[in-house]
Design a protein around this motif. Structure first.
Motif, PDB file in Angstrom:
ATOM      1  N   PHE A   1       0.848  -1.192   0.000  1.00 44.21           N
ATOM      2  CA  PHE A   1       0.000   0.000   0.000  1.00 44.21           C
ATOM      3  C   PHE A   1       0.883   1.241   0.000  1.00 44.21           C
ATOM      4  O   PHE A   1       2.062   1.190   0.365  1.00 44.21           O
ATOM      5  N   VAL A   2       0.255   2.360  -0.354  1.00 42.84           N
ATOM      6  CA  VAL A   2       0.802   3.683  -0.063  1.00 42.84           C
ATOM      7  C   VAL A   2      -0.211   4.370   0.847  1.00 42.84           C
ATOM      8  O   VAL A   2      -1.426   4.268   0.629  1.00 42.84           O
ATOM      9  N   LEU A   3       0.270   5.036   1.881  1.00 47.24           N
ATOM     10  CA  LEU A   3      -0.598   5.760   2.797  1.00 47.24           C
ATOM     11  C   LEU A   3      -0.567   7.247   2.468  1.00 47.24           C
ATOM     12  O   LEU A   3       0.517   7.852   2.385  1.00 47.24           O
ATOM     13  N   ALA A   4      -1.733   7.840   2.277  1.00 55.51           N
ATOM     14  CA  ALA A   4      -1.854   9.284   2.072  1.00 55.51           C
ATOM     15  C   ALA A   4      -2.477   9.885   3.328  1.00 55.51           C
ATOM     16  O   ALA A   4      -3.644   9.642   3.616  1.00 55.51           O
ATOM     17  N   ARG A   5      -1.673  10.643   4.055  1.00 57.78           N
ATOM     18  CA  ARG A   5      -2.169  11.340   5.250  1.00 57.78           C
ATOM     19  C   ARG A   5      -2.789  12.667   4.819  1.00 57.78           C
ATOM     20  O   ARG A   5      -2.125  13.472   4.189  1.00 57.78           O
ATOM     21  N   VAL A   6      -4.049  12.883   5.184  1.00 62.69           N
ATOM     22  CA  VAL A   6      -4.748  14.103   4.784  1.00 62.69           C
ATOM     23  C   VAL A   6      -5.172  14.872   6.029  1.00 62.69           C
ATOM     24  O   VAL A   6      -6.024  14.402   6.798  1.00 62.69           O
TER      25      VAL A   6
END
Length: 325
Positions: free
Chosen positions: A104-109
């Motif tokens: 996965f890639v995690l996108a912190r928003v």
């Protein structure tokens, strides 16, 4: 922006995996060495270069992340620095994504800095966690979860991604020994909060509740401890129960207030917040005084779970006040 995920009714129609958290026959948590399902014909997985496995998702760059989601599933963690539970959950997510070594890639928003994304994902409370696969949003869960439960949800996301032919592996360049970026030093958590989070990750909700109660006793104005206690109490009530058990129990015992309260807990934990409050307020008029008090206390506790600044709190509070008086 034209590349934002769909909002409103389209997002509500996305695949909802929140029920997987309490499914009785859940799949084993994904592990870094687990084999992915074969990619669709003509869509080999391959290695996908990325700057980092953990990225900051912004209103400006989310179009690139949508494109990335056609090759590697992207987990979207919506959080706010003002919310201690959301920052703690982001830490757990970062650890899991790193351990999964490119699955996965995690996108912190940060929802305060990126209001368009917050609206697109309907993040009316934090933490809110979703996924994006082939550009399509997949709602996962709201609120804190134990690490084991999050691992289980990620495993299911991998299955869904494989069905869509999204089986790439993200690879970030190794930092040079003399050019490694400085590590961000976060302010340490208060001791009882730290113990509570450790207990939550271990699934020991009773200990977490005890730690939060101690923190509140020491400082009655510790609003984060109050919110944490409400959230972990919700997890404790649902622990070990399946969706079918909860819903069938309520259906077979309509006069059992505890069974009805548990369904409201389940609804809220799955993101169906209006349904949870509507159920509780509908139960209220027919209850004797002890039952009304139990419902009132549960509603007030659930306000803490979703956050007092959630826009659904004021109208629910008004309806409750009208019923009380």
């Amino acid at each position: 922006m034209t590349n934002l995920p769909p909002s409103g009714s389209n997002l509500r129609g996305a695949v909802d995996l929140s029920s997987l958290v309490n499914r009785g026959q859940a799949a084993a948590p994904a592990t870094p060495g687990a084999a992915a399902a074969p990619a669709a014909a003509g869509a080999p997985a391959g290695v996908v270069p990325v700057p980092s496995l953990v990225l900051d998702g912004t209103d400006a760059n989310f179009g690139e992340l949508l494109e990335l989601s056609s090759r590697v599933p992207v987990i979207v963690g919506l959080w706010a620095s003002r919310s201690e539970p959301s920052t703690a959950l982001m830490t757990v997510l970062e650890k899991l994504i790193t351990d999964l070594a490119g699955r996965f890639v995690l996108a912190r928003v940060d929802i305060d800095a990126n209001p368009q994304l917050a609206q697109a994902f309907q993040a009316q409370s934090v933490p809110t966690v979703a996924a994006v696969i082939t550009g399509q949003p997949v709602q996962l869960f709201n609120g804190p979860l134990a690490e084991e439960q999050i691992s289980d949800v990620l495993g299911r996301v991998l299955e869904l991604a494989a069905q869509q032919g999204v089986t790439g592996t993200a690879e970030a360049p190794a930092a040079a020994a003399d050019g490694e970026p400085a590590e961000v030093v976060e302010e340490p958590l208060p001791p009882h909060h730290l113990e509570a989070y450790a207990a939550i990750e271990a699934g020991d909700y009773a200990t977490a509740q005890s730690e939060y109660r101690t923190a509140i006793a020491q400082n009655p104005n510790d609003t984060m401890a109050v919110a944490g206690l409400a959230q972990v109490s919700l997890l404790a009530r649902l622990q070990g129960k399946t969706i079918d058990q909860i819903r069938n129990g309520a259906a077979s015992s309509p006069d059992d207030l505890d069974a009805q309260l548990l369904v409201a807990d389940l609804d809220l934990s799955g993101g169906h917040i209006e349904d949870a409050f509507d159920r509780l307020l509908s139960l209220f008029p027919a209850q004797p005084a002890p039952g009304r008090n139990a419902i009132r206390e549960r509603i007030l506790e659930l306000f803490e779970v979703i956050g007092q600044d959630d826009p659904r709190v004021p109208p629910t509070r008004s309806r409750l006040t009208a019923l009380l008086y």
